[in-house]
Each structure stands twice: as C-alpha cells, then as structure tokens.
Scaffold this motif. Structure first.
Motif, PDB file in Angstrom:
ATOM      1  N   ALA A  36       9.135   0.239   2.133  1.00  0.00           N
ATOM      2  CA  ALA A  36       8.624   0.819   0.886  1.00  0.00           C
ATOM      3  C   ALA A  36       9.069   2.268   0.752  1.00  0.00           C
ATOM      4  O   ALA A  36       9.461   2.710  -0.331  1.00  0.00           O
ATOM      5  N   ALA A  37       9.015   3.017   1.854  1.00  0.00           N
ATOM      6  CA  ALA A  37       9.448   4.416   1.818  1.00  0.00           C
ATOM      7  C   ALA A  37      10.936   4.522   1.503  1.00  0.00           C
ATOM      8  O   ALA A  37      11.353   5.343   0.682  1.00  0.00           O
ATOM      9  N   ALA A  38      11.750   3.673   2.128  1.00  0.00           N
ATOM     10  CA  ALA A  38      13.193   3.693   1.873  1.00  0.00           C
ATOM     11  C   ALA A  38      13.494   3.295   0.427  1.00  0.00           C
ATOM     12  O   ALA A  38      14.357   3.891  -0.219  1.00  0.00           O
ATOM     13  N   THR A  39      12.781   2.313  -0.069  1.00  0.00           N
ATOM     14  CA  THR A  39      12.955   1.877  -1.453  1.00  0.00           C
ATOM     15  C   THR A  39      12.594   3.005  -2.411  1.00  0.00           C
ATOM     16  O   THR A  39      13.288   3.252  -3.397  1.00  0.00           O
ATOM     17  N   ARG A  78      -3.823  -2.980  -6.102  1.00  0.00           N
ATOM     18  CA  ARG A  78      -4.275  -2.874  -4.703  1.00  0.00           C
ATOM     19  C   ARG A  78      -5.397  -3.854  -4.437  1.00  0.00           C
ATOM     20  O   ARG A  78      -5.400  -4.573  -3.431  1.00  0.00           O
ATOM     21  N   LEU A  79      -6.354  -3.924  -5.352  1.00  0.00           N
ATOM     22  CA  LEU A  79      -7.492  -4.816  -5.144  1.00  0.00           C
ATOM     23  C   LEU A  79      -7.091  -6.285  -5.286  1.00  0.00           C
ATOM     24  O   LEU A  79      -7.511  -7.126  -4.486  1.00  0.00           O
ATOM     25  N   LEU A 136       0.819  -1.213   0.000  1.00  0.00           N
ATOM     26  CA  LEU A 136       0.000   0.000   0.000  1.00  0.00           C
ATOM     27  C   LEU A 136       0.850   1.258   0.000  1.00  0.00           C
ATOM     28  O   LEU A 136       0.534   2.219  -0.703  1.00  0.00           O
ATOM     29  N   ASP A 137       1.938   1.258   0.752  1.00  0.00           N
ATOM     30  CA  ASP A 137       2.803   2.435   0.744  1.00  0.00           C
ATOM     31  C   ASP A 137       3.465   2.605  -0.621  1.00  0.00           C
ATOM     32  O   ASP A 137       3.545   3.719  -1.139  1.00  0.00           O
TER      33      ASP A 137
END
Length: 169
Positions: free
Chosen positions: A157-160, A102-103, A85-86
């Motif tokens: 996910a944020a770091a990636t 997402r779904l 999701l992120d």
C-alpha cells in the motif's frame, strides 16, 4: 504536488480514538460502535466475509487433518487488512467514505473472513489427537506468516501510494 511540511513548533492534535467523533456541537461524543448505521455496515460486511470463508472451507476440506484453507484465509485476510488500512490512512482522516470502507471491508468483511477462533480450535484438535507438532506448527505458521503478510500488505500500500504521488507530479 507536495504536502506542506509542518513547522517544528506545531504539534498535531490527533483523536484519542478514531471511532469517536468529536462534534463541534455540545455534548459528549458518541462512539461509532453505538450508531445503528455503522453497526449495519459491519454486520453486512461480516456476513459477506463469513459466507466467503465458509464456502472456501467447504470447497477445500482439510488435508491429512490440517485445514490449510483456514491458514490461507487467515494469511490472505492479514495481507488484505494491512493493505486496506494503510491505503485508507494515507488518503486522509478516518471519516466519511474512508470510515465506511474501513468498517465494511476491514472490520466487517475481513473480520468475518478471517477466523482465529477456528485457528485455535484446529490447533487444539490437532494437539489433542496426538499430532502435537502439527498443531503447534500450524498455530505458529498462521500467526507468523500472517504477521509477515500484514507487513507485506502495508508495504505494498505504501509503495502504491508513493507511485501514485510520483505519477501525479
């Protein structure tokens, strides 16, 4: 390449619900959960996730009455859902391919793979069989470690995303 910085007098307009598309045409927006194509995508993903969970739970039966594989499934699912999701939200609006992913993967596969109903039933079974402490610890561990796993998935996910943006420069 950097994103433009919004001016302080600009207020972004966000949709009330990402699962409701507001079309430019006249008429009320139709919720995504009422569209057959999206229902089919969630169903297909749910079937895959449920099959994977069942295969793992049959391959690794409970040890001393404690279903460790279900705990692992729920924690892994929480991590993967946080990451997915992120990662999707950082790539743009929830539409088109991102919405389908997402779904399919989030709601479908991870929804079928994880099983908080089995968590509740297993914890109740442990408590009812005289292993109250094991049942309580099993339930708490699943929820708390699952929350930490979700956070870890979001952080990864944020770091990636940050690393890929630096590489694009």
């Amino acid at each position: 390449m950097t994103e433009p910085t919004p001016r302080s007098d600009e207020i972004p307009v966000l949709p009330i619900d990402p699962d409701v598309e507001v079309a430019q045409s006249a008429g009320a927006p139709r919720p995504v959960h009422l569209r057959p194509a999206y229902i089919a995508v969630v169903f297909a993903g749910g079937a895959l996730g449920t099959a994977a969970r069942e295969a793992l739970s049959l391959a690794f039966p409970p040890a001393d009455g404690i279903p460790f594989v279900i705990l692992g499934i729920n924690v892994a699912g929480a991590f993967l859902l946080g990451f997915l999701l992120d990662a999707l939200v950082r790539r743009g609006p929830d539409e088109g391919t991102r919405r389908m992913l997402r779904l399919l993967l989030g709601t479908g596969v991870m929804g079928g793979f994880t099983t908080y109903s089995a968590l509740a039933a297993d914890a109740a079974r442990l408590i009812g069989s005289g292993s109250a402490l094991a049942g309580i610890l099993y339930g708490l561990a699943t929820v708390l470690v699952g929350a930490a796993a979700t956070w870890a998935g979001i952080a990864l996910a944020a770091a990636t995303h940050r690393a890929s943006r630096r590489a694009d420069r």
